[in-house]
Design a protein around this motif. Structure first.
Motif, short mmCIF file in Angstrom:
data_model
loop_
_atom_site.label_atom_id
_atom_site.label_comp_id
_atom_site.label_asym_id
_atom_site.label_seq_id
_atom_site.Cartn_x
_atom_site.Cartn_y
_atom_site.Cartn_z
N THR A 290 13.63 31.15 -15.25
CA THR A 290 13.74 32.47 -15.87
C THR A 290 12.95 33.54 -15.14
N ASN A 291 12.41 33.24 -13.97
CA ASN A 291 11.56 34.21 -13.27
C ASN A 291 12.21 34.65 -11.96
N LYS A 292 13.38 35.23 -12.06
CA LYS A 292 14.08 35.69 -10.87
C LYS A 292 13.31 36.79 -10.17
N GLY A 293 12.65 37.66 -10.92
CA GLY A 293 11.87 38.74 -10.33
C GLY A 293 10.68 38.24 -9.53
N ALA A 294 9.99 37.24 -10.05
CA ALA A 294 8.84 36.68 -9.33
C ALA A 294 9.30 35.98 -8.05
N ALA A 295 10.42 35.27 -8.13
CA ALA A 295 10.94 34.60 -6.93
C ALA A 295 11.37 35.61 -5.88
N THR A 296 12.00 36.70 -6.31
CA THR A 296 12.41 37.74 -5.38
C THR A 296 11.18 38.42 -4.77
N GLY A 297 10.17 38.66 -5.59
CA GLY A 297 8.93 39.24 -5.08
C GLY A 297 8.26 38.34 -4.06
N GLY A 298 8.27 37.03 -4.30
CA GLY A 298 7.71 36.09 -3.34
C GLY A 298 8.50 36.08 -2.03
N LEU A 299 9.81 36.18 -2.14
CA LEU A 299 10.66 36.23 -0.95
C LEU A 299 10.37 37.49 -0.12
N VAL A 300 10.26 38.63 -0.79
CA VAL A 300 9.98 39.88 -0.08
C VAL A 300 8.58 39.87 0.53
N CYS A 301 7.59 39.42 -0.23
CA CYS A 301 6.22 39.35 0.31
C CYS A 301 6.14 38.38 1.49
N GLY A 302 6.89 37.28 1.42
CA GLY A 302 6.90 36.34 2.53
C GLY A 302 7.50 36.94 3.78
N ILE A 303 8.59 37.71 3.62
CA ILE A 303 9.20 38.37 4.78
C ILE A 303 8.25 39.41 5.36
N VAL A 304 7.59 40.16 4.50
CA VAL A 304 6.64 41.16 4.98
C VAL A 304 5.49 40.49 5.72
N ALA A 305 4.96 39.41 5.17
CA ALA A 305 3.83 38.73 5.79
C ALA A 305 4.22 38.04 7.09
N THR A 306 5.45 37.55 7.19
CA THR A 306 5.86 36.80 8.37
C THR A 306 6.42 37.69 9.48
N VAL A 307 7.17 38.71 9.13
CA VAL A 307 7.89 39.48 10.14
C VAL A 307 7.30 40.88 10.33
N VAL A 308 7.22 41.65 9.27
CA VAL A 308 6.91 43.07 9.39
C VAL A 308 5.49 43.32 9.87
N LEU A 309 4.52 42.70 9.23
CA LEU A 309 3.13 42.95 9.62
C LEU A 309 2.80 42.44 11.02
N PRO A 310 3.24 41.25 11.42
CA PRO A 310 2.97 40.86 12.82
C PRO A 310 3.67 41.78 13.83
N VAL A 311 4.90 42.22 13.53
CA VAL A 311 5.59 43.13 14.45
C VAL A 311 4.84 44.46 14.53
N LEU A 312 4.39 44.98 13.39
CA LEU A 312 3.61 46.21 13.41
C LEU A 312 2.29 46.01 14.16
N GLY A 313 1.69 44.86 14.01
CA GLY A 313 0.47 44.55 14.76
C GLY A 313 0.72 44.51 16.25
N LEU A 314 1.83 43.91 16.66
CA LEU A 314 2.15 43.87 18.09
C LEU A 314 2.44 45.27 18.64
N ILE A 315 3.14 46.08 17.87
CA ILE A 315 3.42 47.46 18.31
C ILE A 315 2.12 48.25 18.43
N LEU A 316 1.24 48.09 17.46
CA LEU A 316 -0.04 48.78 17.51
C LEU A 316 -0.86 48.31 18.70
N PHE A 317 -0.87 46.99 18.92
CA PHE A 317 -1.62 46.44 20.06
C PHE A 317 -1.04 46.93 21.38
N ALA A 318 0.28 46.96 21.49
CA ALA A 318 0.92 47.44 22.71
C ALA A 318 0.66 48.92 22.90
#
Length: 167
Positions: A130-158
């Motif tokens: 019954t917690n579709k919202g929490a599962a979706t939030g976990g999916l989005v946070c996981g994508i942000v933590a895995t893809v977006v923040l490291p890519v932004l870190g690499l762009i900033l470092f470059a």
């Protein structure tokens, strides 16, 4: 103090003999322990006979034992653990990805959050959770933590390295 004499036990109202049956004396209602006179009408109280009518009243209790009999199935509890775990891991992964020296743990926790969030979202779509919202939030946070923040870190470092050589 009082002109009444206490009952035989020393407490309570004074003992009086029961009134003789007659005019004004309460008559015991027929029921348990009172014999009924033949031909006498039994007074019905409101709601009397409700449980005896077919189709009304409480259903029969299910039989004891495992597995339960057909028609008396157990209500399944929702399994919200994977969606909740995905959300928790995703939040911790985002925090670790934002921290410079914990970025590696952020990526690992983000991957786990994506997995748990996707499985939890699938269970919610099937009606098992019954917690579709929490599962979706976990999916989005996981994508942000895995893809977006490291890519932004690499762009900033470059960007820092690219501007450091021009001075």
């Amino acid at each position: 103090m009082s002109d009444t004499q206490p009952a035989s036990g020393g407490f309570g109202p004074p003992s009086q003999p029961p009134p003789a049956p007659g005019y004004g004396a309460p008559q015991p209602a027929p029921g348990y322990g009172y014999p009924q006179q033949p031909g006498a009408a039994v007074p019905q109280q409101p709601g009397a006979g409700y449980a005896q009518q077919p189709g009304l009243g409480y259903p029969a209790a299910p039989p004891l034992g495992y597995p339960s009999a057909p028609g008396y199935g157990m209500v399944m509890q929702p399994s919200n653990g994977l969606g909740t775990a995905g959300l928790v891991l995703g939040i911790i992964g985002v925090v670790c990805s934002l921290t410079v020296f914990l970025w590696f743990f952020g990526i690992i926790l983000g991957i786990l959050a994506i997995i748990f969030g996707a499985i939890g979202r699938g269970k919610a779509n099937r009606g098992e959770a019954t917690n579709k919202g929490a599962a979706t939030g976990g999916l989005v946070c996981g994508i942000v933590a895995t893809v977006v923040l490291p890519v932004l870190g690499l762009i900033l470092f470059a960007g820092i390295m690219g501007t450091a050589g021009t001075f």
